[in-house]
Design a protein around this motif. Structure first.
Motif: not given
Length: 267
Positions: A163-187
């Motif tokens: 799930q982390w691989r899928q999630l970080l792949d999704a994050v990488s679709t935005s450039p590093p300067e694009h404001p992003t928040v990732v949050l939740g129950d990561m277990n």
């Protein structure tokens, strides 16, 4: 119950579908993450009103909620997402539903800001494990686009790695300067886990005060990352008498300086 225009459909939606007014000149915002445990407290009583009161204590502009139970029933508050949306006067965005024998169950987002787009990522792993997903929402925060990715990851280590691989792949679709928040129950209770190290490399270090179990918190299962990291002002666990009783998790609250989004883009 909330009107149909308040709870967004499970498809991509335009900003016009949301009633929340724009917020010009916003300097700071607050965002919370809360596993509400189907609104069942330590007294084993289901009370959406009590969860709503905890959310009011938190006083956030955006809430990422996990374990929301939307079971149709005779009680006015049986459909928890609609109830919380109406009680908090916020737009609700449901995640991928988890169909159980009793109804729908899963993640959701509440927000006061206009919604630009909604995407849902299926993070389900294996045939026999509980379905998982992530909400990927773009919000208009006073004229600035903010990407919010909210999730609830699985219990097994191999499941979380996938799930982390899928999630970080999704994050990488935005450039590093694009404001992003990732949050939740990561277990993820092991602070040196490889999944967290990978996330820190991409999103920066996440402050993670312990919030589980609510009656004696010593595990940091819930996390909030903000990119760019300099926009993160604070992360704190909300440890009040009411929050200790309302769920088996305590909520986290982060404060974000949105002016630093612009500063980071021009650095």
């Amino acid at each position: 119950m909330a009107s149909a225009t308040r709870v967004l459909s499970k498809t991509e939606v335009p900003v016009e579908a949301v009633e929340s007014p724009p917020a010009p000149g916003v300097r700071r915002i607050s965002i919370g993450s809360y596993n509400i445990h189907s609104c069942i407290g330590l007294d084993r009583r289901c009370s959406p009103l009590r969860i709503a009161n905890v959310l009011k204590e938190l006083d956030c502009d955006i809430y990422a909620l996990q374990e929301v139970d939307n079971e149709p029933g005779e009680e006015d508050d049986s459909q928890q997402l609609e109830y919380l949306s109406e009680t908090m006067d916020m737009a609700a965005i449901p995640g991928l539903r988890i169909v159980r024998h009793s109804g729908e169950y899963g993640n959701a987002l509440l927000t006061r800001f206009p919604v630009l787009s909604v995407h849902r990522h299926d993070l389900s792993y294996g045939k026999w494990l509980e379905p998982r997903g992530a909400l990927d929402v773009e919000l208009d925060v006073g004229g600035r686009a903010l990407r919010v990715i909210a999730t609830h990851l699985g219990l097994s280590r191999s499941e979380r790695r996938f799930q982390w691989r899928q999630l970080l792949d999704a994050v990488s679709t935005s450039p590093p300067e694009h404001p992003t928040v990732v949050l939740g129950d990561m277990n993820e209770w092991f602070p040196r886990a490889g999944t967290l190290r990978d996330a820190h490399k991409i999103l920066g270090q996440a402050l993670a005060p312990p919030e589980f179990p609510s009656f004696w918190p010593f595990l940091a299962l819930t996390r909030i990352w903000v990119r760019p990291v300099q926009a993160l002002v604070s992360v704190a666990v909300h440890n009040t008498p009411l929050a200790k009783r309302a769920s088996d998790h305590l909520p986290l609250r982060a404060e974000i300086d949105v002016e630093r989004f612009t500063q980071s883009a021009t650095d």
